[in-house]
Design a protein around this motif. Structure first.
Motif, PDB file in Angstrom:
ATOM      1  N   MET A 169      86.409  -5.113 -58.295  1.00 48.50           N
ATOM      2  CA  MET A 169      87.445  -6.083 -57.943  1.00 48.50           C
ATOM      3  C   MET A 169      88.664  -5.389 -57.369  1.00 48.50           C
ATOM      4  O   MET A 169      89.230  -5.818 -56.357  1.00 48.50           O
ATOM      5  CB  MET A 169      87.863  -6.886 -59.183  1.00 48.50           C
ATOM      6  CG  MET A 169      87.079  -8.165 -59.412  1.00 48.50           C
ATOM      7  SD  MET A 169      87.523  -9.476 -58.255  1.00 48.50           S
ATOM      8  CE  MET A 169      89.224  -9.766 -58.708  1.00 48.50           C
ATOM      9  N   TYR A 170      89.080  -4.324 -58.006  1.00 53.06           N
ATOM     10  CA  TYR A 170      90.272  -3.603 -57.550  1.00 53.06           C
ATOM     11  C   TYR A 170      90.018  -2.916 -56.211  1.00 53.06           C
ATOM     12  O   TYR A 170      90.799  -3.038 -55.268  1.00 53.06           O
ATOM     13  CB  TYR A 170      90.700  -2.570 -58.590  1.00 53.06           C
ATOM     14  CG  TYR A 170      92.008  -1.886 -58.255  1.00 53.06           C
ATOM     15  CD1 TYR A 170      93.204  -2.350 -58.792  1.00 53.06           C
ATOM     16  CD2 TYR A 170      92.051  -0.777 -57.397  1.00 53.06           C
ATOM     17  CE1 TYR A 170      94.410  -1.738 -58.478  1.00 53.06           C
ATOM     18  CE2 TYR A 170      93.250  -0.161 -57.085  1.00 53.06           C
ATOM     19  CZ  TYR A 170      94.425  -0.649 -57.623  1.00 53.06           C
ATOM     20  OH  TYR A 170      95.618  -0.045 -57.302  1.00 53.06           O
ATOM     21  N   ASN A 171      88.922  -2.202 -56.116  1.00 55.37           N
ATOM     22  CA  ASN A 171      88.663  -1.385 -54.932  1.00 55.37           C
ATOM     23  C   ASN A 171      88.386  -2.211 -53.682  1.00 55.37           C
ATOM     24  O   ASN A 171      88.672  -1.765 -52.564  1.00 55.37           O
ATOM     25  CB  ASN A 171      87.488  -0.446 -55.194  1.00 55.37           C
ATOM     26  CG  ASN A 171      87.835   0.640 -56.196  1.00 55.37           C
ATOM     27  OD1 ASN A 171      88.973   1.073 -56.289  1.00 55.37           O
ATOM     28  ND2 ASN A 171      86.841   1.073 -56.977  1.00 55.37           N
ATOM     29  N   TYR A 178      96.544  -9.939 -56.474  1.00 53.25           N
ATOM     30  CA  TYR A 178      95.503  -9.794 -57.493  1.00 53.25           C
ATOM     31  C   TYR A 178      95.243  -8.321 -57.797  1.00 53.25           C
ATOM     32  O   TYR A 178      94.979  -7.950 -58.932  1.00 53.25           O
ATOM     33  CB  TYR A 178      94.219 -10.499 -57.047  1.00 53.25           C
ATOM     34  CG  TYR A 178      93.586 -11.318 -58.147  1.00 53.25           C
ATOM     35  CD1 TYR A 178      94.313 -12.324 -58.781  1.00 53.25           C
ATOM     36  CD2 TYR A 178      92.288 -11.093 -58.573  1.00 53.25           C
ATOM     37  CE1 TYR A 178      93.751 -13.078 -59.793  1.00 53.25           C
ATOM     38  CE2 TYR A 178      91.709 -11.838 -59.579  1.00 53.25           C
ATOM     39  CZ  TYR A 178      92.448 -12.831 -60.187  1.00 53.25           C
ATOM     40  OH  TYR A 178      91.890 -13.571 -61.197  1.00 53.25           O
ATOM     41  N   GLN A 179      95.314  -7.475 -56.771  1.00 53.16           N
ATOM     42  CA  GLN A 179      95.162  -6.041 -57.010  1.00 53.16           C
ATOM     43  C   GLN A 179      96.279  -5.530 -57.913  1.00 53.16           C
ATOM     44  O   GLN A 179      96.045  -4.752 -58.841  1.00 53.16           O
ATOM     45  CB  GLN A 179      95.154  -5.270 -55.691  1.00 53.16           C
ATOM     46  CG  GLN A 179      94.780  -3.801 -55.864  1.00 53.16           C
ATOM     47  CD  GLN A 179      94.672  -3.083 -54.541  1.00 53.16           C
ATOM     48  OE1 GLN A 179      95.624  -3.045 -53.769  1.00 53.16           O
ATOM     49  NE2 GLN A 179      93.510  -2.506 -54.269  1.00 53.16           N
ATOM     50  N   PHE A 180      97.508  -6.007 -57.664  1.00 54.25           N
ATOM     51  CA  PHE A 180      98.633  -5.642 -58.528  1.00 54.25           C
ATOM     52  C   PHE A 180      98.398  -6.129 -59.952  1.00 54.25           C
ATOM     53  O   PHE A 180      98.648  -5.403 -60.919  1.00 54.25           O
ATOM     54  CB  PHE A 180      99.929  -6.239 -57.970  1.00 54.25           C
ATOM     55  CG  PHE A 180     101.105  -6.121 -58.897  1.00 54.25           C
ATOM     56  CD1 PHE A 180     101.808  -4.922 -59.011  1.00 54.25           C
ATOM     57  CD2 PHE A 180     101.517  -7.201 -59.665  1.00 54.25           C
ATOM     58  CE1 PHE A 180     102.885  -4.810 -59.871  1.00 54.25           C
ATOM     59  CE2 PHE A 180     102.599  -7.098 -60.531  1.00 54.25           C
ATOM     60  CZ  PHE A 180     103.277  -5.900 -60.630  1.00 54.25           C
ATOM     61  N   ALA A 181      97.914  -7.361 -60.086  1.00 51.84           N
ATOM     62  CA  ALA A 181      97.686  -7.937 -61.413  1.00 51.84           C
ATOM     63  C   ALA A 181      96.628  -7.164 -62.182  1.00 51.84           C
ATOM     64  O   ALA A 181      96.762  -6.936 -63.391  1.00 51.84           O
ATOM     65  CB  ALA A 181      97.279  -9.405 -61.283  1.00 51.84           C
ATOM     66  N   ILE A 182      95.587  -6.734 -61.491  1.00 53.82           N
ATOM     67  CA  ILE A 182      94.537  -5.954 -62.148  1.00 53.82           C
ATOM     68  C   ILE A 182      95.090  -4.620 -62.634  1.00 53.82           C
ATOM     69  O   ILE A 182      94.858  -4.205 -63.776  1.00 53.82           O
ATOM     70  CB  ILE A 182      93.351  -5.734 -61.195  1.00 53.82           C
ATOM     71  CG1 ILE A 182      92.676  -7.068 -60.861  1.00 53.82           C
ATOM     72  CG2 ILE A 182      92.328  -4.768 -61.820  1.00 53.82           C
ATOM     73  CD1 ILE A 182      91.683  -6.979 -59.713  1.00 53.82           C
ATOM     74  N   GLY A 183      95.837  -3.942 -61.767  1.00 52.25           N
ATOM     75  CA  GLY A 183      96.443  -2.668 -62.163  1.00 52.25           C
ATOM     76  C   GLY A 183      97.412  -2.822 -63.308  1.00 52.25           C
ATOM     77  O   GLY A 183      97.489  -1.971 -64.206  1.00 52.25           O
ATOM     78  N   LEU A 184      98.165  -3.931 -63.300  1.00 53.47           N
ATOM     79  CA  LEU A 184      99.105  -4.209 -64.378  1.00 53.47           C
ATOM     80  C   LEU A 184      98.370  -4.435 -65.689  1.00 53.47           C
ATOM     81  O   LEU A 184      98.765  -3.931 -66.746  1.00 53.47           O
ATOM     82  CB  LEU A 184      99.948  -5.434 -64.024  1.00 53.47           C
ATOM     83  CG  LEU A 184     101.045  -5.837 -65.008  1.00 53.47           C
ATOM     84  CD1 LEU A 184     102.143  -4.784 -65.053  1.00 53.47           C
ATOM     85  CD2 LEU A 184     101.642  -7.197 -64.605  1.00 53.47           C
ATOM     86  N   LEU A 185      97.285  -5.183 -65.628  1.00 55.83           N
ATOM     87  CA  LEU A 185      96.506  -5.482 -66.824  1.00 55.83           C
ATOM     88  C   LEU A 185      95.891  -4.219 -67.419  1.00 55.83           C
ATOM     89  O   LEU A 185      96.034  -3.954 -68.623  1.00 55.83           O
ATOM     90  CB  LEU A 185      95.392  -6.472 -66.486  1.00 55.83           C
ATOM     91  CG  LEU A 185      94.390  -6.761 -67.612  1.00 55.83           C
ATOM     92  CD1 LEU A 185      95.013  -7.676 -68.650  1.00 55.83           C
ATOM     93  CD2 LEU A 185      93.101  -7.360 -67.062  1.00 55.83           C
ATOM     94  N   VAL A 186      95.227  -3.440 -66.581  1.00 55.28           N
ATOM     95  CA  VAL A 186      94.439  -2.314 -67.075  1.00 55.28           C
ATOM     96  C   VAL A 186      95.304  -1.081 -67.321  1.00 55.28           C
ATOM     97  O   VAL A 186      94.978  -0.244 -68.165  1.00 55.28           O
ATOM     98  CB  VAL A 186      93.283  -2.013 -66.099  1.00 55.28           C
ATOM     99  CG1 VAL A 186      92.398  -0.898 -66.649  1.00 55.28           C
ATOM    100  CG2 VAL A 186      92.450  -3.266 -65.864  1.00 55.28           C
TER     101      VAL A 186
END
Length: 276
Positions: A169-171, A178-186
């Motif tokens: 999802m990120y890559n 959404y990429q920011f949100a994924i990085g923030l979450l993980v």
């Protein structure tokens, strides 16, 4: 961003005598933890018994936003379509730049389910749980259903366009939010914290014993690619886990009207087939 639109509603609390026939009750903003975000709504049907199944709803919002009110407008429809079910609508702590990173949200879902299971006698409901989530909430639903069965193994899980492989999802993400949100979450990128991405990806926890799974996705979803559900379906098929994947080719990240009605019909049929 979601299949469901929200609206205002009010509901009061009521109580029933333990020996009297159960009447319908709505319990709003019930605390399952000490944080103000750890709240849930409980809709209990009339005539319920210890055999009454429970549908748990988990809202979306990119893990950093959203609220259980997302489901407010469809609670009456769900009650009509699934009249024998109790419904639990869950809020959880949201990730932000100051904290609440993963596994905060995962832990909140576990605590909410522990709370429900600990009160089944008082609510006159069973421990038979089905989990439904949208978007980020679908990700949390799948994670609970496959990974955290020590808390409860649900009878089934339903995902509306949920992420399943977080590194992919990120890559492959073209949506910067959404990429920011994924990085923030993980807590970083897949390159920096690959172990964290492995732990937060539901697809990594599928086994031959995983629960029946119903997946919905829009073919034009520009936020969570349909490949996320397709890849999960392929793994479920490989391990012979009962599952269904519904792709709406013209829909994006959420839908309404006739398509939403079709989704509800498929949910009812799926639960009748796999849960009873």
């Amino acid at each position: 961003m979601t299949i469901f639109s929200s609206c205002d509603r009010s509901a009061g609390n009521s109580s029933t005598d333990s020996f009297a026939p159960a009447t319908a009750e709505s319990k709003i903003n019930v605390a399952y933890g000490n944080d103000s975000a750890q709240r849930l709504d409980i809709y209990l049907p009339a005539g319920r018994t210890s055999a009454t199944k429970v549908l748990v709803l988990i809202h979306g919002g990119g893990w950093a936003g959203g609220d259980k009110n997302e489901f407010a407008s469809v609670i009456p429809t769900l009650q009509k379509q699934l009249p024998g079910y109790a419904i639990v609508n869950v809020n959880y702590r949201l990730a932000n730049q100051f904290g609440n990173h993963f596994p905060t949200q995962e832990n909140d879902i576990k605590e909410a389910l522990r709370f429900v299971l600990g009160n089944t006698k008082d609510y006159r409901i069973s421990k038979d749980i089905i989990i439904l989530g949208t978007s980020a909430g679908a990700h949390l639903a799948l994670l609970q259903a496959y990974k955290n069965t020590d808390v409860v193994k649900p009878k089934a899980v339903i995902s509306f366009f949920g992420p399943t492989d977080m590194a992919e999802m990120y890559n492959r993400q073209t949506n910067s939010y959404y990429q920011f949100a994924i990085g923030l979450l993980v807590g970083g990128t897949p390159a920096k914290v690959p172990e964290a991405y492995a732990k937060v990806s539901p697809i990594n926890f599928v086994t031959p014993q995983s629960v029946p799974t119903l997946l919905f996705h829009g073919g034009r979803d520009g936020m969570v690619p349909a490949s996320q559900s397709k890849n999960l379906k392929a793994k479920l098929d490989k391990l012979s886990v009962p599952s269904e994947l519904v792709i709406y080719p013209r829909e994006g990240h959420g839908w309404w009207g006739a398509t939403r009605d079709d989704s509800f019909k498929k949910i009812v049929a799926f639960l009748k087939k796999h849960v009873g």
